[in-house]
Design a protein around this motif. Structure first.
Motif, mmCIF file in Angstrom:
data_model
loop_
_atom_site.group_PDB
_atom_site.id
_atom_site.type_symbol
_atom_site.label_atom_id
_atom_site.label_comp_id
_atom_site.label_asym_id
_atom_site.label_seq_id
_atom_site.Cartn_x
_atom_site.Cartn_y
_atom_site.Cartn_z
ATOM 1 N N THR A 166 -5.982 4.732 16.836
ATOM 2 C CA THR A 166 -6.733 3.478 16.873
ATOM 3 C C THR A 166 -6.001 2.380 16.111
ATOM 4 O O THR A 166 -6.060 1.208 16.503
ATOM 5 N N ASN A 167 -5.299 2.749 15.046
ATOM 6 C CA ASN A 167 -4.561 1.718 14.319
ATOM 7 C C ASN A 167 -3.416 1.174 15.152
ATOM 8 O O ASN A 167 -3.127 -0.027 15.130
ATOM 9 N N PHE A 168 -2.772 2.051 15.935
ATOM 10 C CA PHE A 168 -1.719 1.587 16.835
ATOM 11 C C PHE A 168 -2.286 0.628 17.880
ATOM 12 O O PHE A 168 -1.712 -0.427 18.171
ATOM 13 N N LEU A 170 -5.110 -1.232 17.780
ATOM 14 C CA LEU A 170 -5.528 -2.503 17.197
ATOM 15 C C LEU A 170 -4.331 -3.336 16.750
ATOM 16 O O LEU A 170 -4.329 -4.570 16.881
ATOM 17 N N SER A 171 -3.296 -2.683 16.230
ATOM 18 C CA SER A 171 -2.084 -3.407 15.832
ATOM 19 C C SER A 171 -1.405 -4.026 17.041
ATOM 20 O O SER A 171 -0.918 -5.159 16.992
ATOM 21 N N SER A 172 -1.381 -3.282 18.155
ATOM 22 C CA SER A 172 -0.782 -3.794 19.379
ATOM 23 C C SER A 172 -1.566 -4.984 19.923
ATOM 24 O O SER A 172 -0.978 -5.989 20.364
ATOM 25 N N MET A 173 -2.878 -4.910 19.874
ATOM 26 C CA MET A 173 -3.708 -6.028 20.319
ATOM 27 C C MET A 173 -3.459 -7.267 19.467
ATOM 28 O O MET A 173 -3.388 -8.395 19.979
ATOM 29 N N ALA A 174 -3.301 -7.063 18.162
ATOM 30 C CA ALA A 174 -3.095 -8.197 17.259
ATOM 31 C C ALA A 174 -1.733 -8.840 17.444
ATOM 32 O O ALA A 174 -1.585 -10.065 17.376
ATOM 33 N N SER A 175 -0.706 -8.028 17.699
ATOM 34 C CA SER A 175 0.651 -8.563 17.790
ATOM 35 C C SER A 175 0.969 -9.169 19.147
ATOM 36 O O SER A 175 1.762 -10.107 19.246
ATOM 37 N N SER A 176 0.327 -8.636 20.201
ATOM 38 C CA SER A 176 0.682 -9.084 21.553
ATOM 39 C C SER A 176 -0.389 -9.912 22.231
ATOM 40 O O SER A 176 -0.125 -10.551 23.250
ATOM 41 N N GLY A 177 -1.613 -9.882 21.708
ATOM 42 C CA GLY A 177 -2.714 -10.563 22.378
ATOM 43 C C GLY A 177 -3.291 -9.766 23.525
ATOM 44 O O GLY A 177 -4.142 -10.274 24.271
ATOM 45 N N ALA A 178 -2.846 -8.520 23.689
ATOM 46 C CA ALA A 178 -3.325 -7.684 24.792
ATOM 47 C C ALA A 178 -4.784 -7.299 24.592
ATOM 48 O O ALA A 178 -5.302 -7.297 23.472
ATOM 49 N N SER A 280 -6.511 -10.773 5.516
ATOM 50 C CA SER A 280 -5.097 -10.495 5.747
ATOM 51 C C SER A 280 -4.345 -10.236 4.448
ATOM 52 O O SER A 280 -3.285 -9.605 4.452
ATOM 53 N N ALA A 281 -4.892 -10.719 3.329
ATOM 54 C CA ALA A 281 -4.236 -10.509 2.040
ATOM 55 C C ALA A 281 -4.413 -9.089 1.514
ATOM 56 O O ALA A 281 -3.696 -8.681 0.592
ATOM 57 N N HIS A 282 -5.355 -8.340 2.079
ATOM 58 C CA HIS A 282 -5.573 -6.974 1.586
ATOM 59 C C HIS A 282 -4.446 -6.069 2.072
ATOM 60 O O HIS A 282 -3.995 -6.185 3.212
ATOM 61 N N PRO A 283 -3.955 -5.152 1.232
ATOM 62 C CA PRO A 283 -2.850 -4.275 1.654
ATOM 63 C C PRO A 283 -3.119 -3.503 2.935
ATOM 64 O O PRO A 283 -2.187 -3.225 3.696
ATOM 65 N N LEU A 284 -4.365 -3.135 3.209
ATOM 66 C CA LEU A 284 -4.656 -2.390 4.434
ATOM 67 C C LEU A 284 -4.377 -3.218 5.688
ATOM 68 O O LEU A 284 -4.108 -2.657 6.755
ATOM 69 N N ALA A 285 -4.433 -4.539 5.569
ATOM 70 C CA ALA A 285 -4.216 -5.391 6.734
ATOM 71 C C ALA A 285 -2.793 -5.283 7.259
ATOM 72 O O ALA A 285 -2.539 -5.531 8.443
ATOM 73 N N SER A 286 -1.852 -4.935 6.398
ATOM 74 C CA SER A 286 -0.450 -4.848 6.808
ATOM 75 C C SER A 286 -0.051 -3.447 7.260
ATOM 76 O O SER A 286 1.116 -3.193 7.572
ATOM 77 N N VAL A 287 -1.008 -2.525 7.304
ATOM 78 C CA VAL A 287 -0.721 -1.167 7.776
ATOM 79 C C VAL A 287 -0.774 -1.178 9.296
ATOM 80 O O VAL A 287 -1.841 -1.276 9.890
ATOM 81 N N ASP A 288 0.392 -1.104 9.932
ATOM 82 C CA ASP A 288 0.472 -1.241 11.381
ATOM 83 C C ASP A 288 0.901 0.068 12.043
ATOM 84 O O ASP A 288 1.260 1.037 11.378
ATOM 85 N N GLY A 289 0.883 0.050 13.369
ATOM 86 C CA GLY A 289 1.320 1.211 14.127
ATOM 87 C C GLY A 289 0.434 2.409 13.875
ATOM 88 O O GLY A 289 -0.765 2.289 13.657
#
Length: 456
Positions: A166-168, A170-178, A280-289
């Motif tokens: 699920t993190n992958f 959601l990260s993909s949706m955020a980075s690509s707009g998909a 976005s400032a929280h460390p968990l926000a930068s956990v991608d993939g």
């Protein structure tokens, strides 16, 4: 637990030889000398149970068997390692192994979340060990710190990302707009999602892990049935964009907290899984993939973060081998590992009594008095509004009697989940509301949420 001759090997039976099991066999072979030095005795694989032995030509013929029930109770087995998954027949096999005095190492989060207490009681009765580090967050050392390193502290919260699929997505949706469907297809193509992704995307995998985390952190038996569970299927590209506009991101979170009981007279446990906006400032926000990350908060230790690969053959096998070494050492010295701790027996708070902030997106008629009517429903259900934004050009603009539509986004202060649910139900009954497009929780996780203090 039987007496052991000095220098006798630690004999291991393995249930399952898929991706993780294959890595375990490889590591037992490649690192045999190192493992023997760490354990204090040779570690010997004496049997591997699989459903179709002919599918495993890579294994010595003398090791492979389809008779799992016979293998787990053999006299020449000291430790049973299970990486099959599922509830049955694994539950029966592990109970038989424990009753026969065999220690168990398992990666089976679903079984532990449903029947962990039964397994723990069987281990206690026979004097065997039950270890399961690999059941949550793969290679990340998380359960042992909760069960051992922090046992002298009072843990107040465990929260984070415990499902890589699920993190992958959601990260993909955020980075690509998909959208969700396209992101899921990409995750499946790359091997991050199973052919049937339900356990991941519907939150069940994370809920099992949350039950295990809550049980260890709060010395209370918590099962998967106690965990409020929501998945990510309804998260849309518009939700991702709305989060970004507030300098937030959306993550599927597992949150386990020590909270006041409903009457406020004692402590209770809250265990829940759902997609939520975090700053976005929280460390968990930068956990991608496909990575996992978990925060543990304790009164004396403060805030600790555990981060790394939460799944995969090699990372999961690493956690299994760590447990295997620990159990082997116990056998060599005649000791035992930590037992189940449930002395607190705290009640589990129902989701309706849990307070969080909310991001509510509505499509409403673009006419005078609508905002006041919406605000009145929030007030009548004791849900305080923190901020409102209005966006033009609703998808039904110009329809429904010639009245254009706009989108309202309401961000609330903390309110009980039951109050928010009643509010949403009342809003859906208003003539001016075309639809409640989405409701997302907002979690600050101990950090500032000033980014959400927007005005319309």
């Amino acid at each position: 637990m039987t007496d052991r001759a000095q220098g006798a090997p630690i004999r291991v039976a393995l249930l399952g030889c898929g991706t993780v099991g294959g890595e375990i066999v490889r590591l037992l072979t490649d690192q045999a000398d190192d493992l023997a030095a760490r354990v204090g005795a040779p570690v010997e694989l004496v049997g591997v149970a699989v459903r179709r032995p002919h599918k495993h030509p890579e294994l010595p013929a003398g090791l492979v068997t389809a008779d799992a029930a016979g293998l787990v109770t053999r006299d020449d087995v000291d430790i049973v390692v299970e990486v099959v998954g599922g509830i049955e027949p694994v539950r029966t096999l592990l109970l038989e192994a424990l009753k026969a005095g065999k220690s168990v190492v398992t990666a089976n989060k679903a079984l532990l979340a449903e029947d962990g207490a039964v397994l723990a009681e069987a281990a206690d009765a026979s004097g065997a060990d039950l270890y399961y580090e690999a059941a949550v967050a793969g290679a990340i050392p998380l359960l042992r710190p909760l069960r051992e390193s922090l046992v002298g502290d009072r843990i107040t919260r465990v929260a984070g990302i415990v499902n890589g699929t699920t993190n992958f997505i959601l990260s993909s949706m955020a980075s690509s707009g998909a959208g969700y469907t396209d992101a899921l297809e990409e995750a499946t193509r790359l091997g991050y999602a199973e052919a049937d992704p339900s356990a991941d995307v519907d939150g069940y995998d994370a809920a099992s892990k949350a039950a295990i985390l809550a049980s260890l952190a709060f010395h209370t038996r918590v099962t998967a049935a106690d965990v409020h569970c929501e998945g990510i299927r309804t998260v849309s590209a518009a939700d991702i964009a709305a989060a970004a506009s507030l300098d937030c991101t959306i993550k599927l979170l597992a949150i386990c907290e020590r909270v006041p009981s409903e009457d406020g007279a004692a402590d209770a446990v809250s265990a829940r899984v759902y997609p939520a906006m975090i700053p976005s400032a929280h460390p968990l926000a930068s956990v991608d993939g496909a990575f996992n990350a978990v925060f543990v908060e304790a009164e004396a230790a403060g805030q600790l973060m555990f981060y790394g690969q939460g799944a995969g053959g090699a990372p999961t096998a690493s956690a299994v081998l760590g447990d295997l070494v620990a159990v082997g050492r116990n056998l060599v010295v005649g000791g035992r590992g930590p037992r189940e701790s449930t002395y607190a027996s705290l009640p589990v708070l129902p989701m309706g009594a849990v307070s969080t902030r909310y991001h509510v997106s509505l499509e409403v008629a673009d006419r005078a008095g609508v905002l006041a009517a919406v605000a009145r429903e929030f007030a009548q259900h004791d849900v305080s509004i923190a901020a409102v934004r209005q966006y033009g050009g609703g998808r039904n603009g110009g329809s429904a009697g010639g009245s254009a539509a706009v989108r309202l986004v309401v961000v609330t202060h903390a309110a009980p989940d039951s109050a928010l649910a009643s509010t949403v139900e009342a809003l859906e009954g208003l003539d001016a509301v075309r639809g409640v497009e989405s409701v997302l929780r907002v979690e600050d996780l101990g950090r500032s949420v000033s980014a959400l203090g927007v005005t319309g």
